[in-house]
Design an enzyme around this catalytic site. Structure first.
Site, mmCIF file in Angstrom:
data_model
loop_
_atom_site.group_PDB
_atom_site.id
_atom_site.type_symbol
_atom_site.label_atom_id
_atom_site.label_comp_id
_atom_site.label_asym_id
_atom_site.label_seq_id
_atom_site.Cartn_x
_atom_site.Cartn_y
_atom_site.Cartn_z
ATOM 1 N N HIS A 1 2.575 -5.377 2.794
ATOM 2 C CA HIS A 1 3.823 -5.679 2.052
ATOM 3 C C HIS A 1 3.715 -6.814 1.092
ATOM 4 C CE1 HIS A 1 4.764 -5.172 6.284
ATOM 5 N NE2 HIS A 1 5.543 -4.292 6.007
ATOM 6 N N CYS B 1 -0.466 -3.143 -0.171
ATOM 7 C CA CYS B 1 -0.467 -1.641 -0.583
ATOM 8 C C CYS B 1 -0.640 -1.687 -1.927
ATOM 9 C CB CYS B 1 0.866 -0.852 -0.330
ATOM 10 S SG CYS B 1 0.863 0.773 -0.938
ATOM 11 N N GLU C 1 8.264 -7.613 1.556
ATOM 12 C CA GLU C 1 7.779 -7.024 0.135
ATOM 13 C C GLU C 1 8.573 -7.641 -0.840
ATOM 14 O OE1 GLU C 1 7.835 -2.918 -2.456
ATOM 15 O OE2 GLU C 1 8.047 -2.643 -0.517
ATOM 16 N N THR D 1 9.369 -0.792 -2.823
ATOM 17 C CA THR D 1 8.917 0.582 -2.712
ATOM 18 C C THR D 1 9.239 1.430 -1.834
ATOM 19 O OG1 THR D 1 6.955 -0.134 -1.642
ATOM 20 C CG2 THR D 1 6.477 -0.273 -3.771
ATOM 21 N N CYS E 1 7.426 4.473 -3.723
ATOM 22 C CA CYS E 1 6.109 5.153 -3.604
ATOM 23 C C CYS E 1 6.245 6.624 -3.302
ATOM 24 C CB CYS E 1 5.398 4.246 -2.770
ATOM 25 S SG CYS E 1 5.655 4.890 -0.851
ATOM 26 N N SER F 1 11.091 -1.385 10.008
ATOM 27 C CA SER F 1 10.527 -0.680 9.058
ATOM 28 C C SER F 1 11.622 -0.151 7.980
ATOM 29 C CB SER F 1 9.540 0.599 9.696
ATOM 30 O OG SER F 1 9.583 1.521 8.723
ATOM 31 N N SER G 1 4.649 4.212 8.720
ATOM 32 C CA SER G 1 4.162 3.108 9.559
ATOM 33 C C SER G 1 4.029 3.382 10.939
ATOM 34 C CB SER G 1 4.615 1.733 9.347
ATOM 35 O OG SER G 1 6.147 1.671 9.506
#
Length: 325
Positions: free
Chosen positions: A86, A108, A138, A176, A206, A234, A278
């Protein structure tokens, strides 16, 4: 309907599998960084925050010798430290470097791209509006790239309350793993209030988040219920269930097959199944087995474009020279 052993109501229930689903390239890379570090340097390896937001993955890495921490005070001197997928703030990066840890950054690359853009535009005098969820690591990492000048908005209503110091140089960045549609609505509101705002050259959400949401949009009208494999923490997994529900299809998240509730499938003939970026495929297979135990008889994979993205590992974790080629 209730009871763990009771079967679904209708005989011949079909499972439709979304494509793509499950691990993305950033998650693959992050997990491999921890596993490579364990192989090369031995246990324990310290990881700041959950490497990815999945209970199964975290527990598996714990069993192999990873220790997950939130505060750098919990990392002994001389240790190997991995930053989670993150990303982390500049303050965490600087503190970790000052403490002399051997650091591997599993952020990432698509999150790093946002960090780089923020740093670049900040030098040009820009302030930022960030679309994201308060408290998500993140978001904390991206906002923590600067000492100030980033204003967080979580929904359209928040846009009216943003008070930048100036509007001539104002840019939008995005977490993202958001809902593509929700982020677009918020971005539209930002543009309406700040017509000169600079939007990302390429959207920050993303490719994997976009692809998995598109797959759920394709699947949802064809099924009676959508099951998303993913942990409660998540973000991208939560968004998949939301996408299904917004299309009028009941959507439920499960961390494991044991979380399935038989009453969800009353009167259903088709069950849609996907997994967040994930969530490992082994959990999807376990859910399929559980659904079969409840009465499902077939599995059909829906069409979808396979993903071929792969991100390189840090040089210090490559196990042989061939990986440098």
């Amino acid at each position: 309907m209730s009871g763990a052993t009771q079967a679904v109501t209708n005989a011949g229930v079909q499972i439709l599998l979304a494509e793509p689903r499950g691990f993305c390239a950033g998650v693959d890379r992050a997990i491999e960084i921890v596993e490579r570090a364990l192989t090369k340097f031995g246990a324990p390896i310290y990881v700041r925050h959950e490497i990815v937001h999945n209970t199964y993955v975290v527990n598996d890495l714990k069993a192999k010798g990873a220790i997950f921490i939130e505060a750098l005070d919990d990392v002994p001197a001389g240790s190997t430290l991995v930053f989670s997928a993150h990303g982390v703030s500049r303050a965490v990066q600087l503190e970790a470097a000052a403490r002399g840890f051997q650091i591997f950054d599993a952020t990432c690359p698509l999150v790093t791209k946002v960090h780089v853009e923020v740093a670049k535009l900040h030098k040009e005098g820009f302030e930022f509006i960030m679309i994201g969820h308060k408290g998500h690591p993140e978001v904390e990492g991206t906002m923590g790239q600067l000492d100030g000048g980033i204003h967080l908005v979580e929904d359209v209503a928040d846009v009216a309350h943003v008070q930048p110091l100036q509007t001539e140089k104002l840019a939008v960045v995005t977490q993202t793993t958001l809902s593509v549609d929700d982020a677009a609505a918020i971005a539209t509101a930002i543009k309406a209030r700040f017509p000169n705002v600079r939007e990302p050259k390429q959207q920050d959400i993303c490719y994997a988040t976009q692809n998995r949401q598109d797959a759920v949009k394709l699947m949802s009208p064809q099924v009676d219920v959508v099951i998303v494999v993913g942990s409660p923490t998540s973000s991208n997994s939560n968004r998949l269930a939301e996408v299904a529900r917004k299309l009028g299809t009941p959507g439920y998240m499960v961390d494991t097959a044991e979380d399935l509730q038989p009453q969800w499938f009353e009167g259903c003939s088709r069950v849609g199944l996907t997994a967040g970026a994930s969530a490992p495929e082994i959990l999807v297979m376990q859910v399929i087995d559980r659904l079969k135990a409840l009465g499902a008889v077939s599995v059909q994979r829906l069409p979808g474009d396979p993903e071929s993205v792969k991100f390189p590992l840090p040089k210090g974790l490559r196990l042989n020279d061939a990986e440098d080629l």
